[in-house]
Enzyme design. Structure first.
Site, PDB file in Angstrom:
ATOM      1  N   HIS A 274      24.109  -2.433  13.540  1.00 23.93           N
ATOM      2  CA  HIS A 274      23.825  -1.422  14.560  1.00 23.93           C
ATOM      3  C   HIS A 274      24.359  -1.761  15.947  1.00 23.93           C
ATOM      4  O   HIS A 274      24.335  -0.919  16.846  1.00 23.93           O
ATOM      5  CB  HIS A 274      22.321  -1.116  14.605  1.00 23.93           C
ATOM      6  CG  HIS A 274      22.013   0.336  14.783  1.00 23.93           C
ATOM      7  ND1 HIS A 274      20.787   0.887  14.490  1.00 23.93           N
ATOM      8  CD2 HIS A 274      22.784   1.375  15.234  1.00 23.93           C
ATOM      9  CE1 HIS A 274      20.824   2.190  14.756  1.00 23.93           C
ATOM     10  NE2 HIS A 274      22.016   2.499  15.214  1.00 23.93           N
TER      11      HIS A 274
ATOM     12  N   ASP B 260      15.513   5.032  12.931  1.00 26.41           N
ATOM     13  CA  ASP B 260      15.501   3.587  12.694  1.00 26.41           C
ATOM     14  C   ASP B 260      14.057   3.122  12.483  1.00 26.41           C
ATOM     15  O   ASP B 260      13.121   3.729  13.015  1.00 26.41           O
ATOM     16  CB  ASP B 260      16.073   2.902  13.953  1.00 26.41           C
ATOM     17  CG  ASP B 260      16.670   1.522  13.705  1.00 26.41           C
ATOM     18  OD1 ASP B 260      16.105   0.767  12.899  1.00 26.41           O
ATOM     19  OD2 ASP B 260      17.684   1.204  14.343  1.00 26.41           O
TER      20      ASP B 260
ATOM     21  N   HIS C  36      13.407   0.288  13.650  1.00 27.26           N
ATOM     22  CA  HIS C  36      13.360  -0.560  14.848  1.00 27.26           C
ATOM     23  C   HIS C  36      13.828   0.226  16.068  1.00 27.26           C
ATOM     24  O   HIS C  36      14.587   1.184  15.923  1.00 27.26           O
ATOM     25  CB  HIS C  36      14.292  -1.765  14.663  1.00 27.26           C
ATOM     26  CG  HIS C  36      14.104  -2.479  13.354  1.00 27.26           C
ATOM     27  ND1 HIS C  36      14.858  -2.174  12.243  1.00 27.26           N
ATOM     28  CD2 HIS C  36      13.251  -3.453  12.993  1.00 27.26           C
ATOM     29  CE1 HIS C  36      14.475  -2.948  11.231  1.00 27.26           C
ATOM     30  NE2 HIS C  36      13.497  -3.735  11.647  1.00 27.26           N
TER      31      HIS C  36
ATOM     32  N   ASP D  35      15.573  -1.261  18.628  1.00 32.01           N
ATOM     33  CA  ASP D  35      16.853  -1.852  19.049  1.00 32.01           C
ATOM     34  C   ASP D  35      17.066  -1.779  20.557  1.00 32.01           C
ATOM     35  O   ASP D  35      18.174  -1.534  21.044  1.00 32.01           O
ATOM     36  CB  ASP D  35      18.024  -1.177  18.309  1.00 32.01           C
ATOM     37  CG  ASP D  35      18.007  -1.460  16.807  1.00 32.01           C
ATOM     38  OD1 ASP D  35      17.228  -2.336  16.368  1.00 32.01           O
ATOM     39  OD2 ASP D  35      18.767  -0.806  16.070  1.00 32.01           O
TER      40      ASP D  35
ATOM     41  N   HIS E 257      22.322  -6.664  17.374  1.00 36.69           N
ATOM     42  CA  HIS E 257      21.984  -5.364  16.746  1.00 36.69           C
ATOM     43  C   HIS E 257      20.562  -4.923  17.097  1.00 36.69           C
ATOM     44  O   HIS E 257      20.222  -3.760  16.850  1.00 36.69           O
ATOM     45  CB  HIS E 257      22.206  -5.381  15.223  1.00 36.69           C
ATOM     46  CG  HIS E 257      21.124  -6.055  14.423  1.00 36.69           C
ATOM     47  ND1 HIS E 257      20.896  -5.764  13.096  1.00 36.69           N
ATOM     48  CD2 HIS E 257      20.226  -7.016  14.758  1.00 36.69           C
ATOM     49  CE1 HIS E 257      19.886  -6.506  12.651  1.00 36.69           C
ATOM     50  NE2 HIS E 257      19.470  -7.278  13.619  1.00 36.69           N
TER      51      HIS E 257
ATOM     52  N   ASP F 188      20.206   4.384  11.275  1.00 38.57           N
ATOM     53  CA  ASP F 188      20.096   3.067  10.644  1.00 38.57           C
ATOM     54  C   ASP F 188      19.455   3.275   9.281  1.00 38.57           C
ATOM     55  O   ASP F 188      18.354   3.827   9.184  1.00 38.57           O
ATOM     56  CB  ASP F 188      19.217   2.181  11.532  1.00 38.57           C
ATOM     57  CG  ASP F 188      19.109   0.748  11.047  1.00 38.57           C
ATOM     58  OD1 ASP F 188      19.177   0.510   9.832  1.00 38.57           O
ATOM     59  OD2 ASP F 188      18.913  -0.135  11.915  1.00 38.57           O
TER      60      ASP F 188
ATOM     61  N   ASP G 289      17.882   1.511   7.452  1.00 32.35           N
ATOM     62  CA  ASP G 289      16.551   0.905   7.270  1.00 32.35           C
ATOM     63  C   ASP G 289      15.417   1.813   7.761  1.00 32.35           C
ATOM     64  O   ASP G 289      14.237   1.490   7.591  1.00 32.35           O
ATOM     65  CB  ASP G 289      16.467  -0.510   7.849  1.00 32.35           C
ATOM     66  CG  ASP G 289      16.445  -0.587   9.377  1.00 32.35           C
ATOM     67  OD1 ASP G 289      15.980   0.350  10.047  1.00 32.35           O
ATOM     68  OD2 ASP G 289      16.898  -1.626   9.908  1.00 32.35           O
TER      69      ASP G 289
ATOM     70  N   GLU H 267      24.035  -0.450   8.908  1.00 30.56           N
ATOM     71  CA  GLU H 267      23.123  -1.429   8.286  1.00 30.56           C
ATOM     72  C   GLU H 267      23.016  -1.330   6.756  1.00 30.56           C
ATOM     73  O   GLU H 267      22.104  -1.916   6.168  1.00 30.56           O
ATOM     74  CB  GLU H 267      21.733  -1.393   8.935  1.00 30.56           C
ATOM     75  CG  GLU H 267      21.724  -1.715  10.441  1.00 30.56           C
ATOM     76  CD  GLU H 267      21.893  -3.199  10.788  1.00 30.56           C
ATOM     77  OE1 GLU H 267      21.865  -4.055   9.863  1.00 30.56           O
ATOM     78  OE2 GLU H 267      22.089  -3.499  11.997  1.00 30.56           O
TER      79      GLU H 267
HETATM   80  N1  ARG Z   1      13.676  -6.299  16.637  1.00 30.23           N
HETATM   81  C1  ARG Z   1      14.386  -7.249  15.828  1.00 30.23           C
HETATM   82  C2  ARG Z   1      15.408  -7.999  16.673  1.00 30.23           C
HETATM   83  O1  ARG Z   1      15.609  -7.654  17.800  1.00 30.23           O
HETATM   84  C3  ARG Z   1      15.041  -6.591  14.643  1.00 30.23           C
HETATM   85  C4  ARG Z   1      16.170  -5.665  14.980  1.00 30.23           C
HETATM   86  C5  ARG Z   1      16.735  -4.987  13.770  1.00 30.23           C
HETATM   87  N2  ARG Z   1      17.811  -4.131  14.133  1.00 30.23           N
HETATM   88  C6  ARG Z   1      18.562  -3.451  13.264  1.00 30.23           C
HETATM   89  N3  ARG Z   1      19.577  -2.753  13.774  1.00 30.23           N
HETATM   90  N4  ARG Z   1      18.365  -3.483  11.957  1.00 30.23           N
HETATM   91  O2  ARG Z   1      16.014  -8.934  16.205  1.00 30.23           O
HETATM   92 MN    MN Z   2      19.009  -0.316  14.061  1.00 29.67          MN
HETATM   93 MN    MN Z   3      16.696  -1.007  11.902  1.00 29.31          MN
END
Ligand code: ARG
Ligand code: MN
Ligand code: MN
Ligand code: MN
Length: 312
Positions: free
Chosen positions: A100, A128, A130, A132, A145, A234, A236, A279
């Site tokens: 990402h 997402d 998350h 991010d 990411h 994303d 996920d 992702e």
């Molecule tokens: N919040 C976590 C981090 O900053 C997970 C981030 C996951 N991001 C993603 N694009 N899958 O490391």
């Molecule tokens: Mn993401």
């Molecule tokens: Mn994510």
């Protein structure tokens, strides 16, 4: 309709190898052929998966806690140029990632192109698990990411050109035009940032409470009619049941149908200007029956819905 395609096999925004293989897997499963033959898009692009190995320096020490900072900055800068070239010509732009972090480039590119072409600010719908939106300082992992939204909104910045200092105001987006959907794994520092900046976010709680139909009405109402929309998806965000092959899976996510519905709703506005799918990591979760295949299939479905497949 014209569609600019950018295929980015880049994995430097996180630590697990394999996301770099996603664009080829998506393309081999027939995604681009379907977009051309079934959805009628005229495809533009160099039909090549970019690995950007030429941009990855031999030495790339951590900087402000970020891992691979020079590589991620250089690669996203190049992606911004590529996406800009499509977008400024008025093409819908599809970017197949990659992790990402590449959204720093894709959104940086469409934000600039749309200011130039239409004199408008874009809105971003970020789907997402998350948010991010870590700054280098708030991040526990140092993985970029987890930081793209912070750099794109100017919440994180750096003076030095080679560490994302190349991002100019014209590449940036405003926090008021950002909407999240699907959140369920947010770091403590990120929660503060979301609160302090009053950023609109629909978590899985909201999806369960209101249903995805109402959530999309509210999300699109927040953005307002007639605003160009960049959709950054994303994989996920989907429950691992549908998309197990991803680097940071989180249970309790969207069903595939809810993910498709988000994309269909955005397409229906007529304001979509760009889509990212990121992702997908075909090398993860092979122990799950057909995990990689299912994840690629889900990713293809998401993209086709965003580009209008379910329209009668
Ligand atoms: N919040 C976590 C981090 O900053 C997970 C981030 C996951 N991001 C993603 N694009 N899958 O490391
Ligand atoms: Mn993401
Ligand atoms: Mn994510
Ligand atoms: Mn359409």
């Amino acid at each position: 309709e014209d569609l600019g395609v950018v295929a980015v096999g880049f994995s430097g925004g996180q630590c697990k190898p394999g996301v770099d293989a996603a664009p080829s897997a998506l393309i081999e499963s027939g995604l681009l052929t379907q977009l051309r033959d079934e959805l009628g898009y005229k495809l533009h692009g160099d039909e090549q998966v970019h690995l950007y190995t030429d941009l990855v320096p031999k030495e790339d020490p951590d900087y402000r806690g970020m891992k691979n900072p020079l590589a991620v900055s250089a690669v996203t800068r190049r992606i911004a140029d590529q996406v800009y070239e499509h977008s400024v010509k008025g093409r819908m732009t599809l970017t197949l990632g990659g992790d990402h972090s590449i959204a720093i480039g894709t959104i940086g590119g469409t934000a600039k192109a749309t200011r130039e072409r239409l004199g408008r600010e874009i809105a971003v719908i970020w789907v997402d698990a998350h948010s991010d939106i870590n700054t280098p300082e708030s991040s526990d992992s140092g993985n970029v990411h987890g930081m793209p939204v912070a750099f794109l909104t100017g919440i994180a910045k750096d003076e030095r050109e080679e560490y994302f200092g190349w991002l100019r105001p014209e590449n940036q987006i405003s926090v008021s035009k950002l909407v999240y959907i699907g959140l369920r794994d947010i770091d403590i520092g990120e929660k503060r940032i979301l609160r302090e900046n009053k950023i609109k976010a629909f978590s899985m709680f909201d999806v369960d409470k209101h249903g995805i139909g109402r959530v999309m009405e509210m999300a699109l109402a927040h953005i307002g009619n007639d605003t160009p929309i960049h959709l950054s998806f994303d994989v996920d965000a989907l429950d691992p049941m549908w998309a197990p092959s991803t680097g940071t899976p989180v249970r309790g996510g969207l069903t595939l149908r809810e993910g498709d519905f988000i994309c269909e709703s955005v397409h229906e506005t007529g304001n979509l200007i760009a889509v990212d799918l990121v992702e997908v990591n075909p090398s993860l979760a092979p122990e799950i029956d057909q995990g990689a295949h299912e994840t690629v299939r889900a990713g293809c479905s998401i993209v086709r819905c965003a580009l209008g497949e379910s329209l009668l």
